[in-house]
Design a protein around this motif. Structure first.
Motif, mmCIF file in Angstrom:
data_model
loop_
_atom_site.group_PDB
_atom_site.id
_atom_site.type_symbol
_atom_site.label_atom_id
_atom_site.label_comp_id
_atom_site.label_asym_id
_atom_site.label_seq_id
_atom_site.Cartn_x
_atom_site.Cartn_y
_atom_site.Cartn_z
ATOM 1 N N MET A 93 16.180 10.443 -22.583
ATOM 2 C CA MET A 93 17.181 9.571 -21.968
ATOM 3 C C MET A 93 16.951 9.563 -20.449
ATOM 4 N N ILE A 94 16.738 8.363 -19.912
ATOM 5 C CA ILE A 94 16.454 8.277 -18.475
ATOM 6 C C ILE A 94 17.705 7.903 -17.668
ATOM 7 N N TYR A 95 18.809 7.639 -18.367
ATOM 8 C CA TYR A 95 20.037 7.244 -17.677
ATOM 9 C C TYR A 95 21.084 8.358 -17.779
ATOM 10 N N SER A 96 21.974 8.424 -16.747
ATOM 11 C CA SER A 96 23.020 9.454 -16.737
ATOM 12 C C SER A 96 24.420 8.855 -16.887
ATOM 13 N N GLY A 97 24.517 7.548 -16.773
ATOM 14 C CA GLY A 97 25.823 6.902 -16.885
ATOM 15 C C GLY A 97 25.815 5.567 -16.192
ATOM 16 N N SER A 98 26.997 5.085 -15.745
ATOM 17 C CA SER A 98 27.083 3.785 -15.081
ATOM 18 C C SER A 98 28.172 3.817 -14.016
ATOM 19 N N ILE A 99 28.092 2.873 -13.082
ATOM 20 C CA ILE A 99 29.110 2.711 -12.044
ATOM 21 C C ILE A 99 29.416 1.231 -11.897
ATOM 22 N N LYS A 100 30.476 0.912 -11.151
ATOM 23 C CA LYS A 100 30.847 -0.465 -10.891
ATOM 24 C C LYS A 100 30.152 -0.948 -9.606
ATOM 25 N N ALA A 101 29.556 -2.136 -9.677
ATOM 26 C CA ALA A 101 29.023 -2.765 -8.475
ATOM 27 C C ALA A 101 30.166 -3.400 -7.692
ATOM 28 N N LYS A 102 29.897 -3.863 -6.489
ATOM 29 C CA LYS A 102 30.933 -4.459 -5.651
ATOM 30 C C LYS A 102 31.548 -5.699 -6.282
ATOM 31 N N ASN A 103 30.776 -6.402 -7.112
ATOM 32 C CA ASN A 103 31.292 -7.609 -7.756
ATOM 33 C C ASN A 103 31.961 -7.319 -9.092
ATOM 34 N N GLY A 104 32.115 -6.027 -9.438
ATOM 35 C CA GLY A 104 32.823 -5.637 -10.647
ATOM 36 C C GLY A 104 31.956 -5.432 -11.877
ATOM 37 N N GLU A 105 30.648 -5.688 -11.761
ATOM 38 C CA GLU A 105 29.756 -5.520 -12.917
ATOM 39 C C GLU A 105 29.390 -4.049 -13.093
ATOM 40 N N ASP A 106 29.256 -3.615 -14.356
ATOM 41 C CA ASP A 106 28.779 -2.271 -14.663
ATOM 42 C C ASP A 106 27.261 -2.238 -14.505
ATOM 43 N N ILE A 107 26.755 -1.219 -13.829
ATOM 44 C CA ILE A 107 25.310 -1.062 -13.675
ATOM 45 C C ILE A 107 24.939 0.385 -14.023
ATOM 46 N N PRO A 108 23.780 0.595 -14.641
ATOM 47 C CA PRO A 108 23.380 1.943 -15.062
ATOM 48 C C PRO A 108 22.842 2.781 -13.915
ATOM 49 N N LEU A 109 23.016 4.083 -14.054
ATOM 50 C CA LEU A 109 22.461 5.050 -13.117
ATOM 51 C C LEU A 109 21.338 5.820 -13.787
ATOM 52 N N PHE A 110 20.271 6.057 -13.059
ATOM 53 C CA PHE A 110 19.201 6.904 -13.578
ATOM 54 C C PHE A 110 19.650 8.365 -13.575
ATOM 55 N N ALA A 111 18.846 9.224 -14.134
ATOM 56 C CA ALA A 111 19.207 10.640 -14.253
ATOM 57 C C ALA A 111 19.407 11.296 -12.890
ATOM 58 N N ASN A 112 18.731 10.769 -11.863
ATOM 59 C CA ASN A 112 18.882 11.350 -10.523
ATOM 60 C C ASN A 112 20.035 10.715 -9.733
ATOM 61 N N GLY A 113 20.803 9.855 -10.396
ATOM 62 C CA GLY A 113 21.966 9.245 -9.766
ATOM 63 C C GLY A 113 21.705 7.941 -9.049
ATOM 64 N N LYS A 114 20.449 7.475 -8.988
ATOM 65 C CA LYS A 114 20.136 6.215 -8.330
ATOM 66 C C LYS A 114 20.475 5.042 -9.248
ATOM 67 N N PRO A 115 21.011 3.943 -8.695
ATOM 68 C CA PRO A 115 21.340 2.777 -9.522
ATOM 69 C C PRO A 115 20.097 1.959 -9.852
ATOM 70 N N MET A 116 20.107 1.336 -11.024
ATOM 71 C CA MET A 116 18.960 0.495 -11.401
ATOM 72 C C MET A 116 19.063 -0.881 -10.752
ATOM 73 N N HIS A 117 20.281 -1.385 -10.591
ATOM 74 C CA HIS A 117 20.480 -2.717 -10.024
ATOM 75 C C HIS A 117 21.206 -2.607 -8.681
ATOM 76 N N SER A 118 21.254 -3.707 -7.992
ATOM 77 C CA SER A 118 21.952 -3.754 -6.714
ATOM 78 C C SER A 118 23.423 -3.406 -6.892
ATOM 79 N N LYS A 119 23.975 -2.557 -5.997
ATOM 80 C CA LYS A 119 25.392 -2.182 -6.059
ATOM 81 C C LYS A 119 26.281 -3.270 -5.447
ATOM 82 N N TYR A 120 25.647 -4.288 -4.848
ATOM 83 C CA TYR A 120 26.442 -5.329 -4.192
ATOM 84 C C TYR A 120 26.466 -6.618 -5.028
ATOM 85 N N ASN A 121 25.304 -7.107 -5.397
ATOM 86 C CA ASN A 121 25.257 -8.339 -6.179
ATOM 87 C C ASN A 121 24.059 -8.293 -7.126
#
Length: 508
Positions: A1-29
């Motif tokens: 498993m390369i993902y650790s979970g997800s967070i909300k982007a600024k526009n309200g979309e859920d985006i996945p986090l890698f195991a090291n906590g970095k987001p896969m997609h832009s946190k803004y748009n």
């Protein structure tokens, strides 16, 4: 498993986090980022697009929107990561609508092999989502290597289709136009089957074949026919699968036969001139078929058996014909899959009279043989080939090594084990009963054209059994069109349809 979970982007979309906590997609748009990703793919209207990295699927949705006719294969690192990604709304929607195929990295080569059809999709594009690429370098390196190897195999197969697709189509229609049913045949499967190829070592095997003729049921490849005939050996069957005109010259040795007993076994794709020549001389003609989709559709339920030929190797086709006739022991002669004694073939093949008649003081037959052998890079072998024992000063090529490997793979598939030049198995294969339906060319062809016209007019899905039957021909047409990237699959389908309609005049 390369993902650790997800967070909300600024526009309200859920985006996945890698195991090291970095987001896969832009946190803004992330959607705007996805549009930039899609715009980077410069491609015609339809293609096969491989995308490494699925995440929340924003980039996949943008590509599907930009190129709606593309076949998109999205790849994730492992099954747990893929399951995680399929919970995101965009991914779930794309999969349910059938716009994207998703798989893990280890299964990607098999999916590519199954789904990528160059005649339909045209180019294949491999792209990677940048953040996913940065976090999965080891997985990506292995994925790229496996993908490139698979695409190379597909490319080689497609190149053959692009070269022979037109000839195959003409030959199939020509042969079908005079075909109704195969003759009943019975070969003595209690004997050993001797499959004769035309490698240089055959010269040293002629004496054994003459001495032990009654111990063998001899099944010759077309290339070896001249060698056998000029040595006074009459085979029981001759197998030919070549679509080219040169194959007809192999059968010029038929008049040397003392009887009309040899059975001429032709692939339905074989050159029509060779078939007509054998018939004209009074020899029985028996058709087999390869996996060509048009032939498969036409001859389903007929008396024409499906016969394997590996990568288009007549030696394998002859072996498979022997298997279908119930032979448990197959001895191979001349199956060198290499060059030895300074020549590519045994004495007496069609090349010998051609080279001898053209040679002179400034161009000897030895020079012509050498030129033929050195068309591609050669490498010296240790003198030990797969089926012919020790040969002096032998050379091989990548293609011939592939033929030898495919022959061994065929033997293993059907339960034969190798012992020197022999292939043996405990009991005969149980083949499905041969069809008894008599083939009606005009009924089949009229029905085929009607259904193909519906597909060409867009009233059916892209791929039907009728359109699949024309994929090798479409590959050939694509090759002839320098600007093929500008045309859709339906453009080529219409061109193929127009070519087929010309045959109605030829065969009415």
């Amino acid at each position: 498993m390369i993902y650790s979970g997800s967070i909300k982007a600024k526009n309200g979309e859920d985006i996945p986090l890698f195991a090291n906590g970095k987001p896969m997609h832009s946190k803004y748009n992330p959607e705007n980022e996805a549009e930039v990703f899609a715009s980077s793919i410069q491609n015609p209207a339809s293609a096969f697009i491989i995308i490494a990295g699925i995440g929340a699927g924003f980039h996949l949705a943008s590509v599907a929107k930009k190129i709606p006719d593309a076949c998109i294969l999205a790849i994730e690192a492992d099954q747990e990561s893929l399951d995680f990604c399929t919970k995101f709304p965009a991914v779930k929607s794309l999969l349910s609508e059938g716009k994207v195929i998703a798989c893990t990295a280890d299964k990607a080569p098999a999916i590519i092999r199954e789904r990528y059809i160059p005649s339909l999709h045209g180019d294949c594009v491999f792209v990677c989502q940048r953040a996913w690429e940065n976090e999965n370098q080891a997985i990506l390196t292995c994925l790229k290597q496996n993908t490139m190897e698979e695409l190379k195999r597909i490319s080689q197969d497609y190149s053959v289709q692009a070269h022979f697709g037109g000839q195959w189509q003409r030959n199939i229609l020509a042969n079908l136009s005079t075909f109704k049913k195969n003759p009943d045949i019975v070969l003595n499967s209690k004997l050993k089957a001797a499959v004769i190829a035309a490698g240089p070592s055959l010269d040293g095997s002629i004496e054994k074949l003459l001495r032990q003729r009654d111990s063998y049921c001899i099944i010759s490849t077309d290339t070896a026919l001249g060698t056998l005939a000029r040595s006074g050996i009459e085979p029981d069957a001759i197998v030919s699968i070549d679509a080219q005109k040169v194959s007809a010259t192999h059968f010029f040795a038929l008049p040397l036969m003392q009887s009309k007993n040899p059975l001429c076994v032709f692939d339905i794709c074989s050159n029509r001139n060779a078939v007509d020549y054998a018939r004209k001389l009074g020899f029985r003609v028996y058709f087999i078929r390869s996996a060509h989709p048009f032939a498969s559709l036409a001859l389903e339920g007929s008396s024409v058996p499906l016969t394997e030929s590996g990568s288009g190797t007549v030696t394998i086709a002859a072996c498979d014909f022997a298997r279908q006739q119930g032979f448990c022991e197959i001895e191979l002669f001349g199956a060198d899959f290499c060059y030895s004694e300074g020549k590519p073939y045994a004495k007496g093949t069609y090349l010998e009279p051609n080279f001898l008649s053209a040679c002179g003081r400034t161009l000897t037959s030895e020079q012509m043989n050498t030129a033929l052998m050195f068309r591609t890079e050669l490498k010296e072998t240790d003198g030990s080939t797969h089926f012919s024992g020790k040969l002096k000063k032998a050379f091989t090529t990548q293609v011939m090594e592939g033929y030898a490997r495919t022959t061994l793979e065929w033997a293993k598939k059907w339960g034969y084990f190798q012992s020197g030049s022999m292939l043996k198995k405990a009991k005969a294969s149980e083949n499905p009963p041969a069809g008894t339906k008599e083939f009606n060319f005009h009924a089949f062809f009229d029905d085929y054209l009607k259904n193909l016209q519906k597909s060409a007019e867009g009233r059916q899905e892209k791929l039907t059994p009728y359109t699949v039957g024309l994929l090798p021909l479409i590959a050939n047409i694509r090759k002839k069109q320098n600007d093929s990237a500008k045309h859709s699959f339906f453009d080529f389908l219409k061109l193929a349809y127009s070519q087929l309609t010309r045959y109605t005049v030829l065969y009415e």
